[in-house]
Design an enzyme around this catalytic site. Structure first.
Site, PDB file in Angstrom:
ATOM      1  CB  SER A  79      -0.914   0.003   1.220  1.00 42.53           C
ATOM      2  OG  SER A  79      -0.133   0.229   2.378  1.00 42.53           O
ATOM      3  CE  LYS A  80      -0.879   6.746  -3.279  1.00 41.05           C
ATOM      4  NZ  LYS A  80      -2.330   6.651  -3.484  1.00 41.05           N
ATOM      5  NE  ARG A  81       0.862   0.049   5.971  1.00 38.89           N
ATOM      6  CZ  ARG A  81       1.589  -0.941   6.466  1.00 38.89           C
ATOM      7  NH1 ARG A  81       2.725  -0.678   7.089  1.00 38.89           N
ATOM      8  NH2 ARG A  81       1.182  -2.185   6.372  1.00 38.89           N
TER       9      ARG A  81
END
Ligand code: GLU
Length: 436
Positions: free
Chosen positions: A210-212
């Site tokens: 994911s984005k993180r």
């Protein structure tokens, strides 16, 4: 059988790495079998779907080289969906149910529910083998919010049927949707496509990427200066194994080699370091001219830019890094250095003596010598300096600093070869002038 696959992205965001990987596998499978690859924009979420996302997804697929043979926009098929909903209702395999709206209190809506036979459904997944679900728990599930507003499951089944999709290749997160979709197919009398559910792409910590964990959209990688060939090579190996230890594949080579039995069951790990290395390999394959063009590289001096490409190929793993090098550590090649006397003399009291000796040797260099040839002529002098007098660094440091004006830069021989004889002579002379 005429193989036909489709990628069915919802245009509610940018082209994600996972969608790109699914698209690639759909493309490879179709092309390997001489079949057709379709893109279906599943834009029925009227609130979240945006035309600019659709455009960007198509541009991203194109950039990767995944040209489609057919394009369908789901929202343009609503009347067909409605027609088949009405058919099911007329035949009694589905029914309209008047219910209280979930979004607006006090309002009633007419949802369409499938009459669920409540049996157990078994299908063969080409990656995971036989899978059985008991569908009794699903009850009579909703297939449309209204007769002209089908839900995802219904639209997917109708479109796959009409488009004559033979293989539904998609992410593993859709496995649990499959039994519902099979029940809808059976109600419609639609043929059942073959299914292949791909393992998820995971971050290094084995959680869903994911984005993180960093950039997850293809556009981010494109902007950072990754080559499409490298992205294809890297994502093609995410969850697919050729059965040997070969790691480098072009799109055409993948098409040749790809079979679904090479798809792994376990999650595939996204490894940025590995991607950087793969990208560097593909960058190094480019001719110097292609490297400059593909990397959108520019500098105040084109002939110098040509000369630094080998350096960039050696060091940069993305074109963004290459561009940063040109304006950063290699900027000294394009602007005359401002020297600091203290730094110039920081390694030796005899800096002026050494630079004068080196300048004399410099007179003996010829134009267009390679860094190694320059080194062969200058290095013996530096090697002749005793340890007590500072060793070779006593000469090489001020030479490099005189040429670059930077504490960190390429070695002096490389600098001379790129700057050329005239400019490097002037820079050394300038240092000598400062020394007085
Ligand atoms: N629109 C769905 C998605 O983006 C497609 C699922 C499918 O391939 O059936 O996940």
């Amino acid at each position: 059988m005429n193989v036909k696959t489709r990628i069915a992205p919802s245009p509610t965001g940018w082209l994600h790495i996972g969608t790109a990987r699914t698209a690639l596998f759909c493309y490879l499978y179709a092309k390997h079998h001489g079949g057709t690859f379709a893109v279906r924009s599943e834009d029925t979420d009227r609130v979240r779907s945006l035309p600019e996302y659709e455009e960007e997804i198509l541009a991203g697929l194109k950039w990767l080289g995944l040209e489609h043979d057919e394009f369908v926009r789901q929202s343009e098929r609503v009347s067909r969906h409605k027609e088949l909903l009405e058919t099911l209702v007329a035949e009694g395999t589905a029914y309209i149910s008047e219910e209280e709206s979930k979004s607006e209190a006090g309002k009633t809506v007419q949802v369409v529910r499938l009459k669920n036979p409540g049996k157990s459904v078994t299908f063969t997944d080409l990656v995971r083998g036989e899978i059985t679900f008991d569908t009794a728990d699903l009850g009579d599930f909703v297939i449309a919010r209204a007769i002209d507003d089908p839900l995802y499951h219904f639209a997917v089944v109708v479109d796959d049927m009409d488009m004559e999709i033979t293989h539904v290749i998609r992410g593993e997160d859709h496995i649990s949707n499959t039994p519902r979709q099979i029940l809808i197919q059976e109600a419609l009398g639609a043929p059942r496509p073959k299914y292949a559910h791909l393992p998820l792409i995971l971050a290094a910590d084995r959680t869903k990427l994911s984005k993180r964990h960093g950039a997850t959209s293809i556009a981010d990688y494109r902007n950072e200066g990754f080559l499409p060939e490298a992205m294809v090579n890297f994502i093609g190996m995410l969850g697919w194994n050729p059965g040997n230890d070969r790691e480098e594949y072009s799109l055409a080579e993948f098409v040749e080699a790809f079979e679904l039995d090479g798809v792994q069951k376990h999650g595939a790990i996204w490894n940025r370091e590995k991607l950087l290395d793969v990208n560097q390999q593909w960058m190094r394959k480019l001719s110097d001219e292609e490297f400059i063009a593909q990397g959108s590289l520019s500098s105040p001096d084109n002939s110098k830019l040509q000369k630094i490409v080998p350096l960039l190929k050696e060091r940069a793993k993305t074109f963004a890094e290459a561009r940063d090098m040109i304006t950063g550590e290699l900027n000294c090649l394009f602007t005359a250095p401002t020297l600091d006397l203290a730094l110039l003399t920081s390694k030796s009291d005899a800096t002026a003596v050494h630079l004068r000796a080196l300048l004399e040797l410099h007179e003996g260099l010829a134009d267009d010598m390679t860094p190694d040839e320059i080194k062969a002529l200058l290095m013996p002098y530096a090697d002749g300096i005793s340890k007590e007098e500072g060793g070779r660094g006593a000469a090489l440091w001020p030479l490099r600093y005189a040429l670059s004006g930077e504490e960190r830069s390429p070695d002096p021989f490389t600098l001379i070869s790129i700057l050329g004889l005239e400019e490097s002579r002037v820079r050394i002379q300038n240092a000598l002038d400062i020394l007085g």
